[in-house]
Design a protein around this motif. Structure first.
Motif, PDB file in Angstrom:
ATOM      1  N   LYS A 145       9.930  74.475  51.926  1.00 37.04           N
ATOM      2  CA  LYS A 145       8.980  75.511  52.655  1.00 37.04           C
ATOM      3  C   LYS A 145      10.209  76.132  53.796  1.00 37.04           C
ATOM      4  O   LYS A 145      10.499  75.351  53.882  1.00 37.04           O
ATOM      5  CB  LYS A 145       7.609  74.645  52.893  1.00 37.04           C
TER       6      LYS A 145
ATOM      7  N   PRO B 258       9.780  79.002  52.384  1.00 38.93           N
ATOM      8  CA  PRO B 258      10.085  77.859  51.517  1.00 38.93           C
ATOM      9  C   PRO B 258       8.874  77.235  50.853  1.00 38.93           C
ATOM     10  O   PRO B 258       9.010  76.632  49.790  1.00 38.93           O
ATOM     11  CB  PRO B 258      10.744  76.871  52.469  1.00 38.93           C
ATOM     12  N   GLY B 259       7.694  77.350  51.483  1.00 41.44           N
ATOM     13  CA  GLY B 259       6.490  76.775  50.887  1.00 41.44           C
ATOM     14  C   GLY B 259       5.559  77.816  50.319  1.00 41.44           C
ATOM     15  O   GLY B 259       4.431  77.500  49.937  1.00 41.44           O
TER      16      GLY B 259
ATOM     17  N   PHE C 215      13.007  70.105  48.118  1.00 42.76           N
ATOM     18  CA  PHE C 215      11.739  70.710  47.738  1.00 42.76           C
ATOM     19  C   PHE C 215      11.159  69.912  46.577  1.00 42.76           C
ATOM     20  O   PHE C 215      11.795  68.988  46.053  1.00 42.76           O
ATOM     21  CB  PHE C 215      11.874  72.197  47.378  1.00 42.76           C
TER      22      PHE C 215
ATOM     23  N   ASP D  53       7.170  73.758  45.246  1.00 38.83           N
ATOM     24  CA  ASP D  53       6.597  73.707  46.593  1.00 38.83           C
ATOM     25  C   ASP D  53       7.621  73.028  47.490  1.00 38.83           C
ATOM     26  O   ASP D  53       8.668  72.582  47.012  1.00 38.83           O
ATOM     27  CB  ASP D  53       5.254  72.966  46.597  1.00 38.83           C
ATOM     28  N   SER D  54       7.333  72.966  48.788  1.00 38.55           N
ATOM     29  CA  SER D  54       8.389  72.524  49.684  1.00 38.55           C
ATOM     30  C   SER D  54       7.915  71.613  50.787  1.00 38.55           C
ATOM     31  O   SER D  54       6.741  71.589  51.163  1.00 38.55           O
ATOM     32  CB  SER D  54       9.061  73.745  50.323  1.00 38.55           C
TER      33      SER D  54
END
Length: 216
Positions: free
Chosen positions: A4, A29-30, A102, A183-184
Motif C-alpha cells: 500500500k 500501494p494498497g 506486498f 494488495d499491500s
C-alpha cells in the motif's frame, strides 16, 4: 513452489527527543484510491473490492473469471495470450526502504504445461519470482495460492530507484485463465538515523545504570 507517493508515507520514531524519519515513494500501494493511480497499467488490469487482503480494494492483473465458472467473462473481452500483456509497473524510490513488501493471490484454472509462467514479479527487468499453473494446480477445480506475502530485501538498492513490474495471465493459450490479485501492507518500517540509534543505545545504558543504583 517456484521460484500500500502512499501519497508519501512518513513514519517517525521518537527516541530521547530525536526524530528519525523514513519515507516510501511507493504510490497508491494498497489501491485505496479505488483505481490504479500511480501505476502504469498494461492490458487487462483494474481494481476490485471483492477479494482483498486489507482495506477496501485490491488490484487485479490478467483475465479474471469473475464468477469462477471456468468461462471467460472478462467484460466481454477475450483472454490475453502472453502473461506480460497484463501488468502493473512503477518506478520506486527505495532510499529509505529496507524491504519491498506486498501480498499476492494467484488464481488459475490451468494446468501443466500451460501458463508457464502465469505470474511473475520483476525488478529492473529481472525475474525475482515466477509461478506457473502447475505450481498452483491441485486438480480440475479453480485453485489459488491464497494471500501470500512477497518480501524482497532492498539492501543492494539503498539510495537508488528500482523498476517494479508485476505480470499475470496466460502463456501458450488464451482460453483457460490465470490471474492475480495484489494488495499491500500499510508501509515499510522506519529506518532510524545513526544518531538516533546512538541516543537510543545511550538511553538504554543510562536506564540500566539507574536501575543498578536504585538497587543499592
Amino acid at each position: 513452489m517456484k521460484h500500500k507517493t502512499i501519497s508519501l508515507l512518513f513514519a517517525t520514531l521518537l527516541v530521547g527527543g530525536t526524530v528519525a524519519t523514513a519515507s516510501a515513494d511507493l504510490a497508491n500501494p494498497g489501491f485505496e484510491t479505488g483505481d490504479l493511480s500511480g501505476w502504469t497499467a498494461i492490458g487487462q488490469t483494474g481494481v476490485q473490492s471483492d477479494i482483498v487482503y486489507n482495506g477496501g480494494y485490491a488490484a487485479y492483473i490478467g483475465t479474471v473469471d469473475f464468477d469462477d465458472d471456468d468461462n471467460n467473462d472478462f467484460t466481454g473481452d477475450p483472454g490475453t495470450q502472453g502473461y506480460m500483456n497484463n501488468g502493473l509497473q512503477q518506478t520506486v524510490d527505495v532510499t529509505n526502504m529496507t524491504s519491498l513488501d506486498f501480498w499476492y493471490n494467484v488464481y488459475t484454472w490451468d494446468y501443466e504445461p500451460w501458463d508457464d509462467p502465469g505470474f511473475e514479479i520483476q525488478i529492473n527487468g529481472q525475474s525475482i519470482l515466477s509461478l506457473d499453473a502447475d505450481d498452483i494446480d491441485q486438480g480440475p477445480n479453480l485453485d489459488s495460492t491464497g494471500w501470500t506475502l512477497f518480501s524482497y530485501d532492498l539492501t543492494n538498492y539503498q539510495g537508488s530507484t528500482l523498476d517494479l513490474a508485476i505480470y499475470a495471465g496466460n502463456t501458450g493459450d488464451s482460453s483457460v485463465q490465470t490471474w492475480a490479485y495484489i494488495d499491500s501492507l500499510p508501509g515499510p518500517a522506519p529506518v532510524p538515523e545513526p544518531a538516533t540509534m546512538l541516543l537510543f543505545g545511550t538511553g538504554l545504558a543510562g536506564l540500566a545504570g539507574l536501575r543498578k543504583r536504585n538497587k543499592k
